[in-house]
Motif scaffolding. Structure first.
Motif, short mmCIF file in Angstrom:
data_model
loop_
_atom_site.label_atom_id
_atom_site.label_comp_id
_atom_site.label_asym_id
_atom_site.label_seq_id
_atom_site.Cartn_x
_atom_site.Cartn_y
_atom_site.Cartn_z
N HIS A 166 60.87 15.35 14.92
CA HIS A 166 61.52 14.65 13.81
C HIS A 166 60.55 14.63 12.63
CE1 HIS A 166 59.26 11.50 15.85
NE2 HIS A 166 59.42 10.69 14.84
N HIS A 219 53.77 9.08 21.84
CA HIS A 219 52.99 7.83 21.75
C HIS A 219 52.79 7.15 23.10
CE1 HIS A 219 53.44 8.56 17.51
NE2 HIS A 219 54.74 8.37 17.56
N HIS A 259 57.35 3.78 21.65
CA HIS A 259 56.21 3.57 20.74
C HIS A 259 55.11 2.75 21.39
CE1 HIS A 259 59.34 4.93 17.99
NE2 HIS A 259 58.33 5.49 17.37
N ASP A 272 53.74 11.23 10.99
CA ASP A 272 52.79 11.42 12.11
C ASP A 272 53.17 12.61 12.98
OD1 ASP A 272 54.98 9.63 12.66
OD2 ASP A 272 54.08 9.17 14.60
N HIS A 273 54.26 13.30 12.62
CA HIS A 273 54.69 14.48 13.36
C HIS A 273 54.68 15.74 12.48
CE1 HIS A 273 56.09 12.00 16.78
NE2 HIS A 273 56.11 11.09 15.81
N ASP A 330 59.58 10.17 20.21
CA ASP A 330 59.43 8.76 19.79
C ASP A 330 60.48 7.85 20.41
OD1 ASP A 330 57.35 9.75 18.29
OD2 ASP A 330 57.79 8.46 16.56
ZN LIG Z 1 55.90 8.93 15.84
#
Ligand SMILES: [Zn+2]
Length: 316
Positions: A140, A292, A248, A144-145, A245
């Motif tokens: 996605h 995560h 989390h 952070d990706h 994700d």
């Molecule tokens: Zn993430």
């Protein structure tokens, strides 16, 4: 229906400094940007999967919804309210003739301060050049990706096809959606759309259930983002579900899976998707990994009382 409220983007957290494109104050001071690479691999048969730690994000209690039940759980587990550190992991998937990256970490995007972008050192430690990567599968389009897909303004993986779900691309490139989003979310839209634009004709959009590489199937599991993808990786000897994700906090989200997360675009749908997936993977006892989960994230999510627990697995 997608609701573009401030809460939907976790922007009630803006006071804590999580604002892209603004002079954000890091929540957690990381003192070194020259941390050594951290990698851990496992054989799946035809594929070898290697988790690469991009950084550790200091998710605090305010990132998670829920009331006393959540507070009581954290206290009972010895998890302080000030921080629930979560790894940001990317994954290298190698076969005899393919070099695939699943997500690309934070790169040089500054949202949580320094200490991210360790993917580059991780790949180097594994002897992989950026130009060797033939495919990047993007779960996605959150920073952070996808942050590591463009470094210093240019595509970091010059020969890679960039694969993601059509629904994910449609959301982040929808001008009307962006116009309706709060000011603080504009940076997220700009980063996502700009990154997709940088890869231009090398972007491939797929539907739910598409085989994106031999034995690798992308399934849309929406809520966290509208086109959030998870991957079933079948290497012949072993199957592994990369749940991205869906989780989390490996501890909190398995014990209390109905806990909303601040960065979910649609929290209720994310919870529904999490519950459906947990039900499936717990009954199949399939190996999992995730963006995560406790690094490297290899393990199983199994039933525990009325909920679940994450059980790490050591894999060779
Ligand atoms: Zn993430």
């Amino acid at each position: 229906m997608t609701m573009l409220s401030r809460r939907a983007f976790g922007l009630s957290l803006a006071a804590g400094g999580v604002v892209l494109g603004a002079a954000a104050t890091p929540l957690f001071a990381q003192t070194s940007t020259a941390l050594p690479p951290a990698v851990a691999g496992a054989s799946l048969g035809a594929y070898r999967i290697t988790a690469i730690l991009d950084g550790i994000v200091p998710l605090g209690r305010p990132f998670f919804q829920g009331g006393e039940e959540v507070d009581a759980f954290l206290a009972s587990e010895g998890l302080g309210p000030e921080a629930l550190p979560a790894p940001i992991s990317a994954f290298l998937l190698q076969s005899a003739d393919r070099t695939i990256l699943i997500d690309a970490g934070m790169g040089d995007v500054e949202a949580f301060g320094p200490g991210f972008g360790r993917l580059t050192a991780g790949l180097a430690a594994l002897g992989v050049e950026a130009s060797d990567v033939d495919t990047v599968i993007l779960t996605h389009a959150h920073p952070d990706h996808l942050g590591g897909l463009v470094l210093a303004g240019v595509p970091a993986f010059p020969n890679a096809e960039l694969v993601l779900s059509e629904a994910e691309s449609a959301f982040w490139t929808d001008a009307a959606m962006q116009a309706a989003a709060p000011a603080e979310a504009q940076g997220l839209f700009q980063l996502a759309a700009g990154t997709l634009q940088a890869y231009g004709t090398r972007v491939t959009l797929v539907q739910d259930g598409a085989e994106v590489a031999p034995g690798v199937t992308l399934h849309v599991s929406p809520g966290h983002t509208p086109g959030h993808g998870i991957l079933l990786i079948d290497g012949g000897d072993r199957q592994m579900m990369m749940i991205a994700d869906t989780v989390h906090s490996a501890d909190l989200h398995t014990a209390l899976p109905e806990t909303g997360f601040g960065f979910d675009v649609d929290t209720a749908l994310a919870i529904q998707s999490r519950l459906r997936l947990f039900d499936e993977i717990a009954s199949d006892k399939i190996l999992v990994t995730g963006s995560h989960l406790h690094f490297p994230g290899f393990g199983r999510i199994l039933p525990a009382g009325d909920a679940y627990r994450f059980v790490p697995a050591t894999l060779g």
